[in-house]
Each structure stands twice: as C-alpha cells, then as structure tokens.
Design an enzyme around this catalytic site. Structure first.
Site, mmCIF file in Angstrom:
data_model
loop_
_atom_site.group_PDB
_atom_site.id
_atom_site.type_symbol
_atom_site.label_atom_id
_atom_site.label_comp_id
_atom_site.label_asym_id
_atom_site.label_seq_id
_atom_site.Cartn_x
_atom_site.Cartn_y
_atom_site.Cartn_z
ATOM 1 N N ARG A 1 0.800 -1.214 0.000
ATOM 2 C CA ARG A 1 0.000 0.000 0.000
ATOM 3 C C ARG A 1 0.842 1.276 0.000
ATOM 4 O O ARG A 1 0.543 2.210 -0.748
ATOM 5 C CB ARG A 1 -0.923 0.030 1.233
ATOM 6 C CG ARG A 1 -2.117 -0.844 1.106
ATOM 7 C CD ARG A 1 -2.558 -1.351 2.458
ATOM 8 N NE ARG A 1 -1.611 -2.355 2.913
ATOM 9 C CZ ARG A 1 -1.731 -3.668 2.626
ATOM 10 N NH1 ARG A 1 -2.758 -4.099 1.958
ATOM 11 N NH2 ARG A 1 -0.817 -4.528 3.023
ATOM 12 N N LYS B 1 25.782 -4.683 -3.891
ATOM 13 C CA LYS B 1 27.245 -4.657 -4.078
ATOM 14 C C LYS B 1 27.941 -4.049 -2.869
ATOM 15 O O LYS B 1 29.147 -3.861 -2.863
ATOM 16 C CB LYS B 1 27.607 -3.818 -5.309
ATOM 17 C CG LYS B 1 27.047 -4.333 -6.608
ATOM 18 C CD LYS B 1 27.543 -3.438 -7.757
ATOM 19 C CE LYS B 1 26.749 -3.634 -9.019
ATOM 20 N NZ LYS B 1 26.988 -2.552 -9.985
#
Ligand code: ASP
Length: 306
Positions: A47, A75
C-alpha cells in the site's frame, strides 16, 4: 511524528480532503507535472509504495522505483552514498528501510526532502496521517477513545499514531500481551505530553469504553528470536462477537492482516480498513503537494529575496 504540531496535521488533513476528488480520478490535475518522486524501498511494501506512486501520478508527476535487491545495495553501497546520488536525480524521496532512524540519517545526505515511509520498528508517519484522516471522516477525531491492540512493541504504525493521539487529547487504551507492550520511552513521552493512557492485556476490559479499535499484526520480521515469536503467535484476535458488544466502535488496521482479525469482521459495517488504505492516496497527495508545490515555492521565493 514527533516533529508535527496539531495545526500542521490539521492543515495536511484539510489539504487531503480537497484532493480526494483527484485521488478518486474524478478530476485531473497537473499540479506536480515535471516533478519526480523516487520510491526507495529496502523492505516489502504494498500500500505505501503503490499509493505514493498513484498520488504522484494522479497529480501529473513521475515516479522512479528503486528496489534494494536490484540496486548497488547488493554490491555493498551504503545508504548515505545511494541517497546522495538518487537525490540528485529527483525532487523528493519516499524511503522505507529496516533500520530505525534511517530516514533521519538519509535526510542529512539528501539534497531533496525525505519522507519516512517506515523505518524499522521506529515510525511510519504518513500511515498515521491517513489513520487520522480516516478517524476524521468517521467523525471520531473530536472525541477519540481508542484502543491500540496487538504488537505494540514492534509495530511502527502504533508508535507514530500514539504521538499524534496525544495531540488530539485522545483517551488511549494500550492492549497487548505482556511481552509486546508499548516501549516505556514512548509511554513516558505520551505522559509528559499530558495524554491519558490505560494499559491492559484484554480487549474485553475496554471494548465498552472506546469508539476506535486499531489493531496491528504481530511483526514477525522484527523478532530477534523466533522462539519469542512462537510464544506470542495467536495471542490476540478481534472477533465479530466482540464487535457486537459496541456498535459505535470502528475497526482500523494498517494492513496486512494475518490472523488477528476474524474473517467475519471484513463484511461488518464497523470494518474500515479497506477505506483506510484508500485514504493513503489523498493523504500522500497532500504531503507531496505541500513539499513540492507549497514548500518549494516558499523556499524559492525567500531565496530570490536575498
Ligand atoms: N504496513 C504497515 C507497516 O509497514 C503495517 C505492517 O506491516 O504491519 O508498518
């Protein structure tokens, strides 16, 4: 939520009311044309993310969606660096993050406003604004007697809501199993703000005294120890039978529901959670338009006067 005054909240709620017609798609607007919202979600959301996106688009703006799994976060990039860069691409950021305080920290590195869309077990202020909007629409806000029911320890929605309730002079009933009580720090803040708080473990004790019942699920993902979760699972449940005792009470829930609300409640007229979820659109429209149209205009004007 602690940063808001009651006047500011009332202003946002009034603004949201004036935008509801756009939220429903009954009228078109290009108020935020040329503006870009970055939705940065490091935790699941249905939502909040979608209603921010709809709010922006229905006012003519654009949205970029960032999901942590598909970004350089995997990363090893830190949040500060990501925020520095993303804020140079957009005009406002809605940030959800599993760490408490992440939005406040991000705001120190961002060149655009950050909206806290949920920081761990901390806060969820736009949820609170839409909760208050729902209560106002239901005619409850001027005489609020509300039970916050369930996992009051980890549910950020009730943390934010509690601070706002204190501003509205609500009678606040905290109903939870002993191990999931509202953190002491929040209770102390509420008391020093003059709020009337009562604590109990059983909703039966207070059902006759309230006009709003706000229930939250057990926040399974926040439990450091799965055994602790297993001990509280199924420890509270709102039933149709309970609600028959008080016709005046409305039931609210930030969603998602799991098993803390009996299915039969969904079809009762007292159940307001699906309307409540819709109100996320006009309320988030109000927040975005204040930040991007009004606030920005005000700062630009004061800049040019130097
Ligand atoms: N959707 C709300 C939140 O993000 C409530 C919940 O997850 O239980 O906090």
């Amino acid at each position: 939520m602690r940063e808001f005054t009651r006047d500011e909240i009332d202003y946002i709620l009034e603004k949201a009311a004036s935008l509801e017609i756009y939220a429903r798609g009954e009228r078109k607007s290009d108020m935020l044309a040329g503006r870009i919202l970055a939705n940065m979600f490091y935790e699941p959301s249905t939502r909040t993310r979608i209603s921010f996106e709809v709010a922006m688009k229905r006012l003519g703006g654009d949205v970029i969606n960032f999901s942590a799994e598909a970004s350089s976060a995997v990363k090893g990039e830190n949040l500060a660096d990501t925020i520095r860069v993303v804020s140079s691409y957009c005009d406002v950021i809605a940030l959800r993050h599993p760490k408490e305080g992440a939005s406040r920290m991000a705001s120190q590195f961002s060149s655009v406003p950050i909206i806290n869309a949920g920081d761990g077990a901390g806060h969820h202020p736009t949820q609170t604004l839409l909760d208050l909007y729902t209560m106002k629409k239901e005619g409850k806000l001027h005489d609020l007697r509300i039970a916050l029911v369930g996992d009051l320890k980890y549910a950020r929605t009730v943390h934010s809501l509690a601070y706002a309730l204190a501003l509205y002079n609500a009678s606040i009933f905290l109903v939870s199993p002993p191990s999931l009580r509202m953190p002491d720090e929040i209770k102390m803040d509420l008391m020093s703000a003059g709020a009337k708080i009562y604590e109990t473990e059983d909703i039966q004790d207070v059902i006759d005294d309230i006009n709003v019942l706000y229930v939250v699920r057990i926040q399974r993902e926040r439990f450091p120890d799965p055994a602790e979760y297993m001990r509280v699972i199924g420890s509270y449940r709102i039933t149709a039978e309970l609600l028959k005792r008080n016709e005046e009470v409305i039931v609210m829930h930030p969603l998602p529901k799991t098993d803390e609300v009996e299915k039969a409640v969904d079809s009762m007229k007292q159940a307001k959670f699906f309307e409540q979820a819709f109100y996320g659109v006009p309320v988030r429209m109000a927040v975005l338009s204040i930040l991007l149209a009004e606030w920005r205009k005000a700062t630009t004007q004061s800049d040019s006067s130097f």
